[in-house]
Design a protein around this motif. Structure first.
Motif, PDB file in Angstrom:
ATOM      1  N   THR A 180       4.795 -17.515  13.535  1.00 26.50           N
ATOM      2  CA  THR A 180       5.392 -16.692  12.488  1.00 26.50           C
ATOM      3  C   THR A 180       4.369 -16.391  11.405  1.00 26.50           C
ATOM      4  O   THR A 180       3.364 -17.101  11.259  1.00 26.50           O
ATOM      5  CB  THR A 180       6.616 -17.396  11.866  1.00 26.50           C
ATOM      6  OG1 THR A 180       6.210 -18.662  11.349  1.00 26.50           O
ATOM      7  CG2 THR A 180       7.726 -17.590  12.887  1.00 26.50           C
ATOM      8  N   GLY A 181       4.641 -15.343  10.653  1.00 30.11           N
ATOM      9  CA  GLY A 181       3.751 -14.943   9.561  1.00 30.11           C
ATOM     10  C   GLY A 181       4.536 -14.255   8.463  1.00 30.11           C
ATOM     11  O   GLY A 181       5.743 -14.478   8.331  1.00 30.11           O
ATOM     12  N   VAL A 182       3.852 -13.380   7.747  1.00 31.71           N
ATOM     13  CA  VAL A 182       4.481 -12.646   6.646  1.00 31.71           C
ATOM     14  C   VAL A 182       4.114 -11.175   6.789  1.00 31.71           C
ATOM     15  O   VAL A 182       2.930 -10.838   6.917  1.00 31.71           O
ATOM     16  CB  VAL A 182       4.002 -13.176   5.271  1.00 31.71           C
ATOM     17  CG1 VAL A 182       4.617 -12.349   4.137  1.00 31.71           C
ATOM     18  CG2 VAL A 182       4.343 -14.643   5.117  1.00 31.71           C
ATOM     19  N   SER A 186      -0.504  -2.811   6.479  1.00 34.45           N
ATOM     20  CA  SER A 186      -1.799  -3.115   7.100  1.00 34.45           C
ATOM     21  C   SER A 186      -2.972  -2.690   6.232  1.00 34.45           C
ATOM     22  O   SER A 186      -4.102  -3.173   6.413  1.00 34.45           O
ATOM     23  CB  SER A 186      -1.895  -2.443   8.482  1.00 34.45           C
ATOM     24  OG  SER A 186      -1.774  -1.030   8.361  1.00 34.45           O
ATOM     25  N   ALA A 187      -2.740  -1.795   5.264  1.00 33.65           N
ATOM     26  CA  ALA A 187      -3.812  -1.426   4.336  1.00 33.65           C
ATOM     27  C   ALA A 187      -4.078  -2.534   3.331  1.00 33.65           C
ATOM     28  O   ALA A 187      -5.121  -2.546   2.667  1.00 33.65           O
ATOM     29  CB  ALA A 187      -3.456  -0.130   3.606  1.00 33.65           C
ATOM     30  N   ARG A 188      -3.133  -3.464   3.205  1.00 35.60           N
ATOM     31  CA  ARG A 188      -3.292  -4.608   2.297  1.00 35.60           C
ATOM     32  C   ARG A 188      -2.970  -5.883   3.069  1.00 35.60           C
ATOM     33  O   ARG A 188      -2.109  -6.673   2.690  1.00 35.60           O
ATOM     34  CB  ARG A 188      -2.371  -4.455   1.088  1.00 35.60           C
ATOM     35  CG  ARG A 188      -2.624  -3.160   0.299  1.00 35.60           C
ATOM     36  CD  ARG A 188      -1.562  -2.925  -0.759  1.00 35.60           C
ATOM     37  NE  ARG A 188      -1.774  -1.646  -1.443  1.00 35.60           N
ATOM     38  CZ  ARG A 188      -1.325  -0.476  -0.978  1.00 35.60           C
ATOM     39  NH1 ARG A 188      -0.655  -0.441   0.175  1.00 35.60           N
ATOM     40  NH2 ARG A 188      -1.568   0.640  -1.656  1.00 35.60           N
ATOM     41  N   SER A 189      -3.687  -6.057   4.146  1.00 37.01           N
ATOM     42  CA  SER A 189      -3.363  -7.124   5.093  1.00 37.01           C
ATOM     43  C   SER A 189      -3.473  -8.512   4.470  1.00 37.01           C
ATOM     44  O   SER A 189      -2.813  -9.450   4.916  1.00 37.01           O
ATOM     45  CB  SER A 189      -4.278  -7.028   6.308  1.00 37.01           C
ATOM     46  OG  SER A 189      -5.641  -7.134   5.934  1.00 37.01           O
ATOM     47  N   TRP A 190      -4.322  -8.648   3.428  1.00 33.83           N
ATOM     48  CA  TRP A 190      -4.528  -9.966   2.827  1.00 33.83           C
ATOM     49  C   TRP A 190      -3.277 -10.493   2.114  1.00 33.83           C
ATOM     50  O   TRP A 190      -3.163 -11.681   1.841  1.00 33.83           O
ATOM     51  CB  TRP A 190      -5.695  -9.909   1.847  1.00 33.83           C
ATOM     52  CG  TRP A 190      -5.518  -8.895   0.749  1.00 33.83           C
ATOM     53  CD1 TRP A 190      -4.911  -9.087  -0.466  1.00 33.83           C
ATOM     54  CD2 TRP A 190      -5.927  -7.536   0.776  1.00 33.83           C
ATOM     55  NE1 TRP A 190      -4.921  -7.938  -1.197  1.00 33.83           N
ATOM     56  CE2 TRP A 190      -5.546  -6.957  -0.461  1.00 33.83           C
ATOM     57  CE3 TRP A 190      -6.596  -6.723   1.719  1.00 33.83           C
ATOM     58  CZ2 TRP A 190      -5.802  -5.614  -0.785  1.00 33.83           C
ATOM     59  CZ3 TRP A 190      -6.861  -5.410   1.391  1.00 33.83           C
ATOM     60  CH2 TRP A 190      -6.454  -4.857   0.164  1.00 33.83           C
ATOM     61  N   ALA A 235       5.387  -2.110  13.968  1.00 31.97           N
ATOM     62  CA  ALA A 235       4.878  -0.759  13.698  1.00 31.97           C
ATOM     63  C   ALA A 235       3.361  -0.808  13.605  1.00 31.97           C
ATOM     64  O   ALA A 235       2.768  -1.872  13.405  1.00 31.97           O
ATOM     65  CB  ALA A 235       5.474  -0.210  12.400  1.00 31.97           C
ATOM     66  N   GLY A 236       2.740   0.362  13.714  1.00 34.72           N
ATOM     67  CA  GLY A 236       1.287   0.438  13.711  1.00 34.72           C
ATOM     68  C   GLY A 236       0.656   0.210  12.365  1.00 34.72           C
ATOM     69  O   GLY A 236      -0.578   0.107  12.272  1.00 34.72           O
ATOM     70  N   ASN A 237       1.452   0.141  11.314  1.00 29.03           N
ATOM     71  CA  ASN A 237       0.879  -0.057   9.980  1.00 29.03           C
ATOM     72  C   ASN A 237       1.495  -1.253   9.257  1.00 29.03           C
ATOM     73  O   ASN A 237       1.494  -1.326   8.033  1.00 29.03           O
ATOM     74  CB  ASN A 237       1.040   1.207   9.127  1.00 29.03           C
ATOM     75  CG  ASN A 237       2.505   1.588   8.947  1.00 29.03           C
ATOM     76  OD1 ASN A 237       3.392   1.004   9.571  1.00 29.03           O
ATOM     77  ND2 ASN A 237       2.742   2.585   8.094  1.00 29.03           N
ATOM     78  N   VAL A 238       2.037  -2.196  10.044  1.00 28.79           N
ATOM     79  CA  VAL A 238       2.683  -3.373   9.462  1.00 28.79           C
ATOM     80  C   VAL A 238       2.064  -4.636  10.064  1.00 28.79           C
ATOM     81  O   VAL A 238       1.940  -4.761  11.289  1.00 28.79           O
ATOM     82  CB  VAL A 238       4.209  -3.371   9.723  1.00 28.79           C
ATOM     83  CG1 VAL A 238       4.855  -4.644   9.182  1.00 28.79           C
ATOM     84  CG2 VAL A 238       4.863  -2.142   9.106  1.00 28.79           C
TER      85      VAL A 238
END
Length: 358
Positions: A180-182, A186-190, A235-238
Protein backbone atom coordinates in the motif's frame (compact mmCIF):
# COMPACT_ATOMS: atom_id res chain seq x y z
CA UNK A 1 -26.91 -31.18 -32.64
CA UNK A 2 -26.70 -34.87 -33.73
CA UNK A 3 -26.52 -37.52 -31.01
CA UNK A 4 -23.09 -38.85 -30.05
CA UNK A 5 -22.24 -42.17 -31.69
CA UNK A 6 -20.31 -44.15 -29.11
CA UNK A 7 -19.69 -47.01 -31.56
CA UNK A 8 -17.26 -44.96 -33.62
CA UNK A 9 -13.53 -44.93 -32.94
CA UNK A 10 -12.20 -42.86 -30.07
CA UNK A 11 -10.23 -40.81 -32.63
CA UNK A 12 -13.38 -39.94 -34.56
CA UNK A 13 -15.28 -39.21 -31.36
CA UNK A 14 -12.47 -36.88 -30.25
CA UNK A 15 -12.99 -34.82 -33.39
CA UNK A 16 -16.72 -34.63 -32.75
CA UNK A 17 -16.61 -33.55 -29.11
CA UNK A 18 -13.73 -31.11 -29.65
CA UNK A 19 -15.92 -29.32 -32.20
CA UNK A 20 -18.62 -28.84 -29.56
CA UNK A 21 -17.38 -25.76 -27.67
CA UNK A 22 -17.49 -26.29 -23.91
CA UNK A 23 -15.41 -23.52 -22.38
CA UNK A 24 -15.80 -23.55 -18.58
CA UNK A 25 -19.32 -22.35 -17.81
CA UNK A 26 -20.61 -23.36 -21.24
CA UNK A 27 -20.57 -27.17 -20.93
CA UNK A 28 -24.32 -27.80 -21.07
CA UNK A 29 -24.57 -28.74 -24.76
CA UNK A 30 -21.83 -31.35 -24.50
CA UNK A 31 -23.13 -32.55 -21.13
CA UNK A 32 -26.60 -33.01 -22.64
CA UNK A 33 -25.18 -35.12 -25.46
CA UNK A 34 -23.10 -37.29 -23.13
CA UNK A 35 -26.06 -37.77 -20.80
CA UNK A 36 -28.30 -38.79 -23.68
CA UNK A 37 -25.73 -41.21 -25.09
CA UNK A 38 -24.89 -43.05 -21.87
CA UNK A 39 -28.51 -43.10 -20.69
CA UNK A 40 -29.27 -45.33 -23.68
CA UNK A 41 -26.86 -48.00 -22.38
CA UNK A 42 -28.74 -50.65 -20.40
CA UNK A 43 -25.68 -51.83 -18.44
CA UNK A 44 -25.11 -48.42 -16.83
CA UNK A 45 -26.93 -46.61 -14.03
CA UNK A 46 -26.76 -42.90 -14.84
CA UNK A 47 -26.91 -39.93 -12.49
CA UNK A 48 -26.63 -36.24 -13.42
CA UNK A 49 -25.76 -33.27 -11.23
CA UNK A 50 -25.72 -30.04 -13.21
CA UNK A 51 -23.31 -30.66 -16.08
CA UNK A 52 -21.63 -33.60 -14.37
CA UNK A 53 -22.66 -37.08 -15.48
CA UNK A 54 -21.91 -40.30 -13.59
CA UNK A 55 -22.49 -43.75 -15.11
CA UNK A 56 -21.94 -46.93 -13.07
CA UNK A 57 -21.94 -50.66 -13.58
CA UNK A 58 -23.42 -52.90 -10.90
CA UNK A 59 -22.03 -56.35 -11.63
CA UNK A 60 -21.25 -57.41 -8.09
CA UNK A 61 -17.50 -57.35 -8.63
CA UNK A 62 -15.32 -57.33 -5.52
CA UNK A 63 -13.49 -54.17 -6.64
CA UNK A 64 -14.61 -50.87 -8.11
CA UNK A 65 -12.61 -48.41 -10.21
CA UNK A 66 -13.53 -44.75 -10.80
CA UNK A 67 -12.50 -43.35 -14.19
CA UNK A 68 -13.04 -39.61 -14.67
CA UNK A 69 -12.50 -36.80 -17.13
CA UNK A 70 -13.52 -33.15 -17.35
CA UNK A 71 -15.48 -31.91 -20.36
CA UNK A 72 -14.62 -28.20 -20.18
CA UNK A 73 -11.75 -26.38 -21.87
CA UNK A 74 -9.95 -23.08 -21.58
CA UNK A 75 -11.13 -20.41 -24.05
CA UNK A 76 -10.92 -21.07 -27.78
CA UNK A 77 -8.38 -19.00 -29.73
CA UNK A 78 -8.78 -19.80 -33.41
CA UNK A 79 -8.19 -23.51 -32.78
CA UNK A 80 -11.65 -24.90 -33.50
CA UNK A 81 -12.77 -26.72 -35.65
CA UNK A 82 -10.43 -29.63 -35.11
CA UNK A 83 -8.02 -30.38 -37.94
CA UNK A 84 -6.08 -33.44 -39.05
CA UNK A 85 -2.43 -32.53 -39.47
CA UNK A 86 0.97 -34.18 -39.75
CA UNK A 87 3.56 -32.87 -37.26
CA UNK A 88 7.08 -34.30 -37.19
CA UNK A 89 5.87 -37.22 -39.25
CA UNK A 90 3.02 -38.06 -36.85
CA UNK A 91 -0.69 -37.89 -37.58
CA UNK A 92 -2.25 -35.55 -35.01
CA UNK A 93 -5.59 -34.00 -34.18
CA UNK A 94 -5.05 -30.24 -33.79
CA UNK A 95 -7.40 -28.00 -31.85
CA UNK A 96 -8.71 -26.82 -28.51
CA UNK A 97 -9.42 -29.64 -26.12
CA UNK A 98 -7.57 -32.35 -28.04
CA UNK A 99 -5.01 -32.59 -25.23
CA UNK A 100 -6.86 -31.21 -22.23
CA UNK A 101 -8.74 -33.45 -22.23
CA UNK A 102 -11.37 -34.46 -24.75
CA UNK A 103 -9.26 -37.22 -26.30
CA UNK A 104 -9.21 -38.87 -22.88
CA UNK A 105 -12.96 -38.31 -22.50
CA UNK A 106 -13.59 -39.83 -25.94
CA UNK A 107 -11.64 -42.96 -24.98
CA UNK A 108 -13.68 -43.24 -21.79
CA UNK A 109 -17.00 -42.83 -23.58
CA UNK A 110 -16.17 -45.47 -26.16
CA UNK A 111 -15.12 -47.95 -23.49
CA UNK A 112 -18.10 -47.12 -21.27
CA UNK A 113 -20.36 -48.19 -24.13
CA UNK A 114 -18.31 -51.22 -25.15
CA UNK A 115 -17.38 -52.82 -21.83
CA UNK A 116 -20.58 -54.45 -20.65
CA UNK A 117 -18.76 -57.15 -18.67
CA UNK A 118 -15.54 -55.65 -17.24
CA UNK A 119 -13.53 -57.49 -14.60
CA UNK A 120 -14.17 -54.69 -12.07
CA UNK A 121 -17.20 -52.52 -11.47
CA UNK A 122 -16.64 -49.09 -12.99
CA UNK A 123 -17.83 -45.62 -12.05
CA UNK A 124 -17.43 -43.32 -15.05
CA UNK A 125 -17.43 -39.58 -14.25
CA UNK A 126 -17.55 -36.72 -16.76
CA UNK A 127 -17.58 -33.34 -15.07
CA UNK A 128 -17.68 -29.58 -15.60
CA UNK A 129 -15.71 -26.51 -14.47
CA UNK A 130 -12.31 -28.14 -13.97
CA UNK A 131 -10.39 -25.29 -15.59
CA UNK A 132 -11.55 -22.64 -13.13
CA UNK A 133 -11.63 -22.18 -9.35
CA UNK A 134 -11.87 -25.40 -7.37
CA UNK A 135 -15.10 -24.24 -5.70
CA UNK A 136 -16.88 -24.38 -9.09
CA UNK A 137 -15.53 -27.82 -10.02
CA UNK A 138 -18.24 -30.39 -10.76
CA UNK A 139 -16.54 -32.92 -8.52
CA UNK A 140 -16.57 -30.43 -5.64
CA UNK A 141 -20.32 -30.13 -6.04
CA UNK A 142 -20.80 -33.86 -6.45
CA UNK A 143 -18.75 -34.63 -3.35
CA UNK A 144 -21.30 -32.63 -1.35
CA UNK A 145 -24.48 -33.95 -2.94
CA UNK A 146 -23.47 -37.58 -3.58
CA UNK A 147 -20.24 -38.47 -1.75
CA UNK A 148 -21.17 -42.15 -2.08
CA UNK A 149 -20.41 -41.97 -5.80
CA UNK A 150 -16.70 -41.57 -5.03
CA UNK A 151 -16.46 -44.96 -3.35
CA UNK A 152 -13.76 -46.93 -5.21
CA UNK A 153 -10.64 -49.01 -4.69
CA UNK A 154 -8.67 -47.12 -7.34
CA UNK A 155 -9.20 -44.11 -9.59
CA UNK A 156 -7.88 -43.00 -12.98
CA UNK A 157 -8.04 -39.43 -14.28
CA UNK A 158 -7.77 -39.12 -18.04
CA UNK A 159 -5.56 -36.03 -17.82
CA UNK A 160 -2.89 -35.78 -20.54
CA UNK A 161 0.18 -37.79 -19.62
CA UNK A 162 1.66 -38.70 -23.02
CA UNK A 163 0.03 -42.10 -22.61
CA UNK A 164 2.18 -42.77 -19.55
CA UNK A 165 1.10 -43.24 -15.94
CA UNK A 166 1.62 -40.14 -13.81
CA UNK A 167 1.19 -40.76 -10.10
CA UNK A 168 -0.39 -38.26 -7.75
CA UNK A 169 0.05 -34.55 -8.32
CA UNK A 170 1.55 -31.38 -6.88
CA UNK A 171 -0.56 -29.15 -4.67
CA UNK A 172 -1.62 -25.71 -5.87
CA UNK A 173 -1.78 -22.45 -3.92
CA UNK A 174 -2.55 -18.92 -5.11
CA UNK A 175 -1.91 -15.88 -2.95
CA UNK A 176 -2.18 -12.11 -3.27
CA UNK A 177 0.79 -10.23 -1.84
CA UNK A 178 -0.20 -6.59 -1.38
CA UNK A 179 1.63 -3.32 -0.83
CA UNK A 180 0.00 0.00 0.00
CA UNK A 181 0.98 3.63 -0.46
CA UNK A 182 -0.46 7.11 -0.72
CA UNK A 183 -2.03 8.59 -3.84
CA UNK A 184 -0.68 11.83 -5.25
CA UNK A 185 -0.43 13.64 -8.58
CA UNK A 186 2.43 12.15 -10.56
CA UNK A 187 3.79 15.67 -11.15
CA UNK A 188 4.31 15.88 -7.38
CA UNK A 189 5.19 12.29 -6.70
CA UNK A 190 7.20 13.13 -3.56
CA UNK A 191 3.95 13.94 -1.78
CA UNK A 192 2.71 10.35 -2.20
CA UNK A 193 4.07 6.85 -1.62
CA UNK A 194 4.29 4.57 -4.65
CA UNK A 195 2.81 1.12 -3.87
CA UNK A 196 4.16 -0.37 -7.11
CA UNK A 197 7.70 0.66 -6.23
CA UNK A 198 7.17 -0.90 -2.81
CA UNK A 199 6.48 -4.23 -4.50
CA UNK A 200 10.03 -4.51 -5.83
CA UNK A 201 11.21 -6.67 -2.88
CA UNK A 202 8.39 -9.12 -3.61
CA UNK A 203 9.71 -9.68 -7.12
CA UNK A 204 13.28 -9.89 -5.84
CA UNK A 205 12.35 -12.63 -3.39
CA UNK A 206 10.60 -14.55 -6.16
CA UNK A 207 13.59 -14.19 -8.49
CA UNK A 208 15.95 -15.42 -5.79
CA UNK A 209 13.77 -18.32 -4.66
CA UNK A 210 15.12 -21.76 -5.51
CA UNK A 211 12.39 -24.35 -5.92
CA UNK A 212 12.82 -27.81 -4.42
CA UNK A 213 12.88 -31.21 -6.03
CA UNK A 214 11.23 -33.65 -3.64
CA UNK A 215 11.14 -37.44 -3.78
CA UNK A 216 7.77 -38.84 -2.71
CA UNK A 217 7.24 -42.60 -2.76
CA UNK A 218 9.94 -42.99 -5.40
CA UNK A 219 8.80 -40.18 -7.74
CA UNK A 220 10.58 -36.82 -7.93
CA UNK A 221 8.24 -33.80 -7.87
CA UNK A 222 9.43 -30.31 -8.87
CA UNK A 223 8.00 -27.36 -7.00
CA UNK A 224 7.57 -23.82 -8.31
CA UNK A 225 6.93 -20.37 -6.80
CA UNK A 226 6.13 -17.68 -9.35
CA UNK A 227 4.43 -14.36 -9.90
CA UNK A 228 1.61 -14.89 -12.39
CA UNK A 229 -0.06 -11.48 -12.37
CA UNK A 230 0.54 -7.96 -11.07
CA UNK A 231 -1.92 -5.10 -10.78
CA UNK A 232 -1.87 -1.56 -9.44
CA UNK A 233 -2.62 2.03 -10.28
CA UNK A 234 -5.78 3.86 -11.33
CA UNK A 235 -4.62 6.42 -13.89
CA UNK A 236 -1.60 7.55 -15.88
CA UNK A 237 -1.07 10.63 -13.75
CA UNK A 238 -1.72 9.25 -10.26
CA UNK A 239 0.81 7.68 -7.90
CA UNK A 240 -0.67 4.24 -7.07
CA UNK A 241 -1.72 3.56 -3.49
CA UNK A 242 -2.04 -0.21 -3.91
CA UNK A 243 -0.23 -2.97 -5.78
CA UNK A 244 -1.10 -6.67 -5.80
CA UNK A 245 1.21 -9.44 -6.93
CA UNK A 246 -0.55 -12.74 -7.52
CA UNK A 247 1.72 -15.65 -6.67
CA UNK A 248 1.30 -19.29 -7.60
CA UNK A 249 2.95 -22.02 -5.53
CA UNK A 250 3.09 -25.61 -6.80
CA UNK A 251 4.15 -27.79 -3.89
CA UNK A 252 5.13 -31.44 -3.59
CA UNK A 253 2.47 -33.82 -2.20
CA UNK A 254 4.65 -34.43 0.85
CA UNK A 255 3.46 -31.01 2.12
CA UNK A 256 -0.06 -30.47 3.40
CA UNK A 257 -2.05 -27.27 2.92
CA UNK A 258 -0.99 -25.74 6.23
CA UNK A 259 2.68 -26.28 5.52
CA UNK A 260 2.34 -24.85 2.00
CA UNK A 261 0.71 -21.74 3.42
CA UNK A 262 3.51 -21.36 5.97
CA UNK A 263 6.11 -21.53 3.20
CA UNK A 264 4.46 -18.70 1.27
CA UNK A 265 3.96 -16.52 4.33
CA UNK A 266 7.60 -17.05 5.33
CA UNK A 267 8.88 -16.08 1.88
CA UNK A 268 6.82 -12.88 1.96
CA UNK A 269 7.32 -12.06 5.64
CA UNK A 270 6.54 -8.40 6.28
CA UNK A 271 3.95 -8.16 3.51
CA UNK A 272 0.20 -8.57 3.56
CA UNK A 273 -0.53 -12.07 2.20
CA UNK A 274 -4.01 -13.35 1.35
CA UNK A 275 -4.48 -16.98 0.33
CA UNK A 276 -7.14 -17.03 -2.39
CA UNK A 277 -7.03 -20.64 -3.57
CA UNK A 278 -5.48 -23.75 -2.03
CA UNK A 279 -5.71 -27.38 -3.08
CA UNK A 280 -3.59 -30.12 -1.59
CA UNK A 281 -1.70 -32.51 -3.83
CA UNK A 282 -1.89 -36.29 -3.91
CA UNK A 283 0.75 -38.88 -3.15
CA UNK A 284 1.46 -41.26 -6.05
CA UNK A 285 -0.81 -44.06 -4.82
CA UNK A 286 1.22 -46.63 -6.72
CA UNK A 287 1.62 -48.99 -3.80
CA UNK A 288 -2.01 -50.15 -4.08
CA UNK A 289 -2.45 -53.61 -5.60
CA UNK A 290 -4.88 -52.37 -8.26
CA UNK A 291 -2.46 -49.58 -9.20
CA UNK A 292 0.38 -52.05 -9.66
CA UNK A 293 -1.85 -54.32 -11.76
CA UNK A 294 -2.82 -51.32 -13.87
CA UNK A 295 0.78 -50.18 -14.45
CA UNK A 296 1.78 -53.69 -15.52
CA UNK A 297 -1.22 -54.04 -17.84
CA UNK A 298 -0.57 -50.81 -19.74
CA UNK A 299 3.20 -51.32 -19.78
CA UNK A 300 4.00 -47.83 -18.52
CA UNK A 301 6.81 -46.40 -16.41
CA UNK A 302 5.29 -44.27 -13.61
CA UNK A 303 6.21 -40.60 -13.52
CA UNK A 304 5.22 -37.68 -11.25
CA UNK A 305 2.43 -35.26 -12.18
CA UNK A 306 3.67 -31.70 -11.75
CA UNK A 307 0.34 -29.96 -12.27
CA UNK A 308 -2.65 -30.24 -9.95
CA UNK A 309 -5.37 -32.62 -11.05
CA UNK A 310 -8.47 -34.11 -9.51
CA UNK A 311 -6.55 -37.19 -8.42
CA UNK A 312 -6.18 -35.11 -5.25
CA UNK A 313 -9.92 -35.34 -4.61
CA UNK A 314 -9.81 -39.12 -4.65
CA UNK A 315 -6.59 -39.27 -2.66
CA UNK A 316 -8.17 -37.12 0.07
CA UNK A 317 -10.93 -39.72 0.32
CA UNK A 318 -8.41 -42.54 0.71
CA UNK A 319 -8.72 -43.71 -2.92
CA UNK A 320 -5.32 -44.12 -4.65
CA UNK A 321 -5.40 -42.36 -8.01
CA UNK A 322 -3.23 -41.83 -11.09
CA UNK A 323 -3.33 -39.80 -14.29
CA UNK A 324 -3.44 -41.69 -17.59
CA UNK A 325 -4.43 -40.06 -20.85
CA UNK A 326 -3.33 -39.16 -24.37
CA UNK A 327 -1.61 -35.86 -25.09
CA UNK A 328 1.47 -33.93 -24.05
CA UNK A 329 0.70 -31.91 -20.89
CA UNK A 330 3.09 -29.22 -22.14
CA UNK A 331 0.57 -28.53 -24.92
CA UNK A 332 -2.42 -28.22 -22.60
CA UNK A 333 -3.95 -24.72 -23.01
CA UNK A 334 -1.46 -24.03 -25.83
CA UNK A 335 -2.74 -22.44 -29.04
CA UNK A 336 -0.98 -25.28 -30.90
CA UNK A 337 -2.78 -27.90 -28.79
CA UNK A 338 -2.61 -31.25 -30.59
CA UNK A 339 -2.62 -34.94 -29.77
CA UNK A 340 -1.03 -37.82 -31.71
CA UNK A 341 -3.64 -40.21 -33.08
CA UNK A 342 -1.40 -43.10 -32.05
CA UNK A 343 -1.55 -42.00 -28.40
CA UNK A 344 -5.35 -41.96 -28.38
CA UNK A 345 -5.39 -45.47 -29.78
CA UNK A 346 -2.70 -46.69 -27.37
CA UNK A 347 -4.53 -45.37 -24.29
CA UNK A 348 -7.74 -46.99 -25.46
CA UNK A 349 -5.93 -50.33 -25.93
CA UNK A 350 -4.28 -50.04 -22.53
CA UNK A 351 -7.50 -49.33 -20.64
CA UNK A 352 -9.43 -52.00 -22.54
CA UNK A 353 -6.78 -54.62 -21.87
CA UNK A 354 -6.76 -53.87 -18.15
CA UNK A 355 -10.52 -53.59 -17.68
CA UNK A 356 -11.31 -56.74 -19.65
CA UNK A 357 -8.38 -58.95 -18.60
CA UNK A 358 -9.38 -62.38 -17.35
Amino acid sequence: MPALDLTQSSVDLTRVICDIPSVSGEETTLADLIHEAVSALDHLEVYRDGDTIVARTHLGRDRRVAIAGHIDTVPINGNVPTQDRVVDGNQVLWGRGTVDMKAGVAVQLVLAAELTDPTVDITWMWYDHEEVDAELNGLTRLSRTRPDLFAADFAILGEPSNGEVEGGCNGNLRALVTTTGVRAHSARSWIGENAIHAAAPILTRLAEHRAREVTVDGLVYREGLNAVRISGGIAGNVIPDECRVEVNYRFAPSRDAAEAERVVRDVFSGFDVEIVDLAEGARPGLDAELAQDFVRAVGAEPRPKYGWTDVARFSALGVPAVNYGPGDPHLAHHDEERVPVAQIEAVERGLRAWLSAG
